[in-house]
Design an enzyme around this catalytic site. Structure first.
Site, PDB file in Angstrom:
ATOM      1  CB  SER A   7      36.189  40.073  30.102  1.00  0.00           C
ATOM      2  OG  SER A   7      36.199  41.186  29.228  1.00  0.00           O
ATOM      3  CG  HIS A  31      34.017  37.692  32.933  1.00  0.00           C
ATOM      4  ND1 HIS A  31      33.774  36.537  32.200  1.00  0.00           N
ATOM      5  CD2 HIS A  31      33.797  38.718  32.092  1.00  0.00           C
ATOM      6  CE1 HIS A  31      33.456  36.871  30.962  1.00  0.00           C
ATOM      7  NE2 HIS A  31      33.448  38.180  30.860  1.00  0.00           N
ATOM      8  CE  LYS A  86      30.057  37.576  31.045  1.00  0.00           C
ATOM      9  NZ  LYS A  86      29.790  38.974  31.371  1.00  0.00           N
TER      10      LYS A  86
HETATM   11  C1  PLP Z   1      29.032  40.182  30.917  1.00  0.00           C
HETATM   12  C2  PLP Z   1      29.256  41.385  31.735  1.00  0.00           C
HETATM   13  C3  PLP Z   1      28.244  42.312  31.945  1.00  0.00           C
HETATM   14  C4  PLP Z   1      26.908  42.223  31.267  1.00  0.00           C
HETATM   15  O1  PLP Z   1      26.103  41.275  31.887  1.00  0.00           O
HETATM   16  P1  PLP Z   1      24.651  40.975  31.270  1.00  0.00           P
HETATM   17  O2  PLP Z   1      23.898  40.398  32.389  1.00  0.00           O
HETATM   18  O3  PLP Z   1      24.876  40.047  30.132  1.00  0.00           O
HETATM   19  O4  PLP Z   1      24.101  42.282  30.825  1.00  0.00           O
HETATM   20  C5  PLP Z   1      28.488  43.391  32.788  1.00  0.00           C
HETATM   21  N1  PLP Z   1      29.681  43.549  33.369  1.00  0.00           N
HETATM   22  C6  PLP Z   1      30.700  42.683  33.170  1.00  0.00           C
HETATM   23  C7  PLP Z   1      32.004  42.920  33.850  1.00  0.00           C
HETATM   24  C8  PLP Z   1      30.525  41.583  32.337  1.00  0.00           C
HETATM   25  O5  PLP Z   1      31.523  40.739  32.131  1.00  0.00           O
END
Ligand code: PLP
Length: 397
Positions: A181, A209, A240
């Site tokens: 990320s 992502h 997301k």
């Molecule tokens: C955003 C993210 C998470 C967390 O996801 P949530 O559903 O907000 O807990 C986990 N792993 C990765 C790689 C992320 O980018």
């Protein structure tokens, strides 16, 4: 209590002194390309709203209807009395999209990653993890009694060395983010799958992502890398691109999902995903699957932003993911990135600067995130704000 509070005050001050303090800006609008905060109006270039589904009218309608039809909350974990037809449908929709046998929903991907390793890997097993993996993978892996190995980010020689070191383990799994990320780099999944095959290891990809917008069909990094049928386990988030509400999942073989439903602690001991979220997410997935045009818009916006920023003399990490890191190297980079991001907000563009220890020393950056909800004009406005802010902060040198 006094001593304790004083210690915390000192810790809090230390966080400020280290320049690591995180303030929260309150939005006074929904999440969208154009947001308002208590202080200002801004174009938002730091959300994970890649497909613009966070306020999509059809998602809102599905969620509103669900509120009326299915109620506000489940007030139960799934296995007691917390499963509605739409939870099952949501799991089915994800399995179908990824070509996996089954899927299990969690309240978040943090929970999915927290609940998957302990159940599947124990003493005598090996978990081999990329050094830049998400915090939730790191924490989830810690909960397992398996031996832990770490390889340098996307370094296939190091991965091979770790696979060698783990030889003789009962089960071995390679764990990676699909997209890292801070850089927007895709994991080299084809090479990872080749090595996994050579060493008889499994592959788990956290595609948070990427799911929904990477790959021609939005199937994520495995699809983009041509290994959708070679990745054993997928985790990801609904928080997301897929509507951005909340929820996470593990997809994989039927036996894996069946065992997780019996043993995975964040699933067993935490409330079911709310009906509104399940219904809205289901609609978001349906839209995402058929949104080739939104993915094309996102790619176009990303390419335009990269081209204009490069022409304006900014230093970008290479790639074509909608995460675009604008680099400010050198000793003064952290200050420059921070001040430029602040100045940009004055000009109505919201971006966030990252510096050590979130990224390596000397690799400070402003991480820009494009969305299909941005117009071409929005992208041009963002670039113009970068140029103006750079002049304000650095002068004309
Ligand atoms: C955003 C993210 C998470 C967390 O996801 P949530 O559903 O907000 O807990 C986990 N792993 C990765 C790689 C992320 O980018």
């Amino acid at each position: 209590m006094y001593g304790f509070k004083d210690e915390l005050t000192a810790t809090l001050q230390q966080i400020r002194d280290d320049g690591l303090w995180k303030d929260e800006r309150e939005l006074t609008s929904p999440q969208q390309a154009h947001i308002t905060t208590t202080k200002t109006q801004a174009l938002n270039f730091c959300a994970n709203n890649y497909l613009g589904l966070a306020d999509h009218p059809e998602v809102l309608t599905a969620a509103t209807d669900a509120l009326q039809q299915w109620g506000f909350g489940m007030a139960s974990v799934r296995f007691i009395c917390g499963t509605q037809e739409q939870h099952t449908r949501l799991e089915g929709a994800l399995s179908d999209w990824f070509g996996m046998q089954d899927t299990i929903l969690y309240s978040s991907c943090f929970d999915a990653n927290g609940g998957v390793f302990e159940v599947l890997f124990g003493e005598g097993d090996a978990i081999i993890s990329d050094a830049l993996n998400h915090a939730s993978l790191i924490d989830g892996i810690r909960l397992s009694k398996a031996a832990r190995y770490r390889y340098a980010n996307a370094d296939m020689d190091d991965l091979r060395a770790q696979l060698e070191a783990a030889k003789g383990s009962r089960r071995t799994v390679i764990v990676t983010d699909g997209v890292f990320s801070m850089d927007g780099y895709l994991a080299p999944l084809e090479q990872i799958c080749d090595l996994a095959e050579e060493y008889g290891a499994m592959v788990l990809v956290d595609d948070s992502h990427a799911v929904g917008f990477i790959g021609d069909g939005g199937g994520g990094t495995p699809e983009a890398c041509g290994v959708a049928d070679r990745v054993d386990l997928l985790t990801g988030t609904l928080g997301k691109a897929l509507g951005g509400a909340s929820g996470g999942y593990v997809s994989g073989p039927a036996e894996v999902v069946a065992l997780l439903r019996q043993r995975s602690r964040p699933y067993l001991f935490s409330n079911a995903v709310a009906p509104v979220v399940a219904a809205g997410s289901l609609k978001a997935i349906e839209i995402a699957r058929t949104s080739a045009d939104a993915r094309a818009t996102l790619r176009r916006n990303t390419a335009l932003f990269r081209e204009l920023m490069t022409d304006a003399g900014f230093d970008l990490l290479p790639g074509d993911h909608p995460i675009v890191p604008v680099m400010f190297p050198g000793e003064d980079g952290a200050r420059q990135a921070g001040q430029i991001a602040e100045a940009m907000l004055e000009h109505g563009v919201y971006v966030i600067a990252f510096s050590y220890p979130v990224v390596p020393k000397g690799a400070a950056r402003i991480r820009v995130q494009l969305s299909a909800a941005h117009s071409e004009e929005d992208v041009r406005t963002c670039v113009a704000a970068f140029v103006t802010a750079r002049t304000e902060v650095l002068g004309n040198s």
